[in-house]
Design an enzyme around this catalytic site. Structure first.
Site, PDB file in Angstrom:
ATOM      1  N   ARG A  78       0.886  -1.229   0.064  1.00 27.28           N
ATOM      2  CA  ARG A  78       0.028   0.161   0.053  1.00 27.28           C
ATOM      3  C   ARG A  78       0.985   1.245   0.002  1.00 27.28           C
ATOM      4  O   ARG A  78       1.985   1.188   0.612  1.00 27.28           O
ATOM      5  CB  ARG A  78      -0.900   0.172   1.199  1.00 27.28           C
ATOM      6  CG  ARG A  78      -2.184  -0.912   1.042  1.00 27.28           C
ATOM      7  CD  ARG A  78      -3.015  -0.515   0.000  1.00 27.28           C
ATOM      8  NE  ARG A  78      -4.306  -1.280   0.056  1.00 27.28           N
ATOM      9  CZ  ARG A  78      -4.524  -2.516  -0.823  1.00 27.28           C
ATOM     10  NH1 ARG A  78      -3.679  -2.974  -1.463  1.00 27.28           N
ATOM     11  NH2 ARG A  78      -5.450  -3.153  -0.484  1.00 27.28           N
ATOM     12  N   GLU A 131      -3.625   7.320  -4.760  1.00 22.17           N
ATOM     13  CA  GLU A 131      -3.711   6.810  -5.869  1.00 22.17           C
ATOM     14  C   GLU A 131      -4.961   7.481  -6.880  1.00 22.17           C
ATOM     15  O   GLU A 131      -5.902   7.672  -6.037  1.00 22.17           O
ATOM     16  CB  GLU A 131      -3.993   5.295  -5.984  1.00 22.17           C
ATOM     17  CG  GLU A 131      -2.752   4.632  -5.524  1.00 22.17           C
ATOM     18  CD  GLU A 131      -2.875   2.863  -5.384  1.00 22.17           C
ATOM     19  OE1 GLU A 131      -4.191   2.562  -5.679  1.00 22.17           O
ATOM     20  OE2 GLU A 131      -1.746   2.472  -4.701  1.00 22.17           O
ATOM     21  N   HIS A 169      -1.132   0.077  -9.757  1.00 18.71           N
ATOM     22  CA  HIS A 169      -1.855  -0.908  -8.992  1.00 18.71           C
ATOM     23  C   HIS A 169      -2.187  -2.012  -9.588  1.00 18.71           C
ATOM     24  O   HIS A 169      -3.454  -2.381  -9.710  1.00 18.71           O
ATOM     25  CB  HIS A 169      -2.804  -0.315  -7.990  1.00 18.71           C
ATOM     26  CG  HIS A 169      -3.128  -1.054  -6.697  1.00 18.71           C
ATOM     27  ND1 HIS A 169      -3.245  -0.146  -5.549  1.00 18.71           N
ATOM     28  CD2 HIS A 169      -3.019  -2.309  -6.454  1.00 18.71           C
ATOM     29  CE1 HIS A 169      -3.688  -1.028  -4.693  1.00 18.71           C
ATOM     30  NE2 HIS A 169      -3.550  -2.232  -5.288  1.00 18.71           N
TER      31      HIS A 169
HETATM   32  C1  DGY Z   1      -5.309  -6.117  -2.627  1.00 21.21           C
HETATM   33  O1  DGY Z   1      -6.156  -7.217  -3.013  1.00 21.21           O
HETATM   34  O2  DGY Z   1      -5.364  -5.644  -1.461  1.00 21.21           O
HETATM   35  C2  DGY Z   1      -4.612  -5.626  -3.780  1.00 21.21           C
HETATM   36  O3  DGY Z   1      -4.211  -4.565  -3.627  1.00 21.21           O
HETATM   37  C3  DGY Z   1      -5.401  -5.410  -5.246  1.00 21.21           C
HETATM   38  O4  DGY Z   1      -5.631  -6.716  -5.838  1.00 21.21           O
END
Ligand code: DGY
Length: 321
Positions: A238, A267, A286
């Protein structure tokens, strides 16, 4: 009457078909996610919400939900956008999709590692700019993986999957993961270390922790200064785990060797973000779980969680806090 659900994005058919079999489903039709106010309005009347990481499901939104709302099913493993405690207090169960995206995300982390070590994006840009005139003994020299040290921050499913890949590339593997002990990880050839040791000894550092109060800003100016001047930092977890301004300053000043990010803060990243001006920084939008098969499995799992929650059954994957 069939239960009513709101699905906040157009998700793969594999999931939508399951939902439509048993529910009255309203699916947000736009490419951009629904505004906060729209989701806040929907939860007043629906029995279930299928959310993505773009939806801010905070305490006020949950407090405003109708008493009929039984389940919030997130199509992602990360659920830092949901106040799961507030949901629990209201008796609303929360589901997520762990496991099915482990390999896809580990593949992407490794792709970023290889791409930054071997300067793939710079090579592509070099050709596009008409600079490729001959084979050059000293052009675009990168780093080796074999024999280099990879530091993994967070040894959950994805961190372990990255370690398995690194071991195939003959890398030394360090990990910082306070909840693990040496016996858990020695079979994978991983050495557990403190965060400081990992930061100072690793040639490549890959982040695999969830975003929470402890990990927000965990990689800051101070931690960047502890890294090798040649170190490359990879983040597929993240964005807010890294202080992005500090990262920009560190890469620009040569405090570290480069970075490769699948996740940013915010984002999307602004197209004129200073990080994008650095040739030794790669940013992708992402896409960690973005393989067809993986997204089908995530949609299916999110649908199964949603349906189970609506009928008061145990969720195949329930978030436990
Ligand atoms: C998640 O699943 O947390 C990813 O960041 C998106 O697929």
């Amino acid at each position: 009457m069939r239960p009513k659900v709101f699905v906040s994005r157009i998700i793969p058919e594999a999931g939508l078909n399951l939902i439509r079999e048993v529910c009255e489903a309203e699916i947000w039709p736009e490419v951009m996610p629904p505004p906060y106010e729209v989701v806040a309005e929907k939860v007043k009347t629906v029995d279930g919400l299928l959310s993505t990481l773009n939806d801010r499901i905070d305490a006020p939104l949950i407090a405003g939900a109708g008493t009929q709302l039984k389940v919030i099913s997130q199509m992602a493993v990360g659920y830092d956008n949901i106040d799961a405690k507030a949901a629990q207090t209201r008796g609303i169960v929360v589901g997520n999709t762990p496991g099915v995206l482990t390999d896809a995300t580990a593949d992407l982390a490794f792709a970023l590692l290889l791409a930054s070590a071997r300067r793939i994006v710079e090579g592509v840009e070099y050709i596009r700019a008409g600079k490729w005139r001959t084979w050059e003994p000293k052009a675009l020299l990168g780093g080796d993986l074999s024999g280099a040290t990879l530091g993994i921050i967070g040894l959950g499913r994805i961190g372990e999957a990255v370690a398995r890949r690194a071991s195939g590339f003959n890398m030394q593997i360090l990990a910082y993961s306070p909840s693990k002990n040496s016996e858990d990880v020695s079979r994978l050839g991983i050495e557990l270390t403190s965060l400081d040791t990992l930061l100072s000894k690793s040639d490549y550092i890959s982040i695999h922790v969830p975003l929470n109060a402890q990990t927000r800003g965990m990689i800051n100016a101070e931690s960047l200064r502890k890294m090798k001047a040649s170190a490359i930092l990879i983040n597929t977890a993240r964005g807010p785990i890294i202080d992005q301004q500090a990262l920009y300053e560190a890469v620009k000043a040569g405090v570290i060797g480069g970075a490769a990010l699948d996740v940013t803060n915010p984002e999307p990243m602004a197209f004129d973000d200073p990080l994008l001006s650095l040739s030794n920084v790669i940013v992708v939008p992402h896409i960690g779980s973005a393989s067809q098969h993986t997204r089908d499995k995530m949609a299916t799992m999110a649908a199964e969680n949603l349906i189970a929650g609506i009928y008061g059954k145990p969720l195949p994957n329930q978030v436990i806090i």
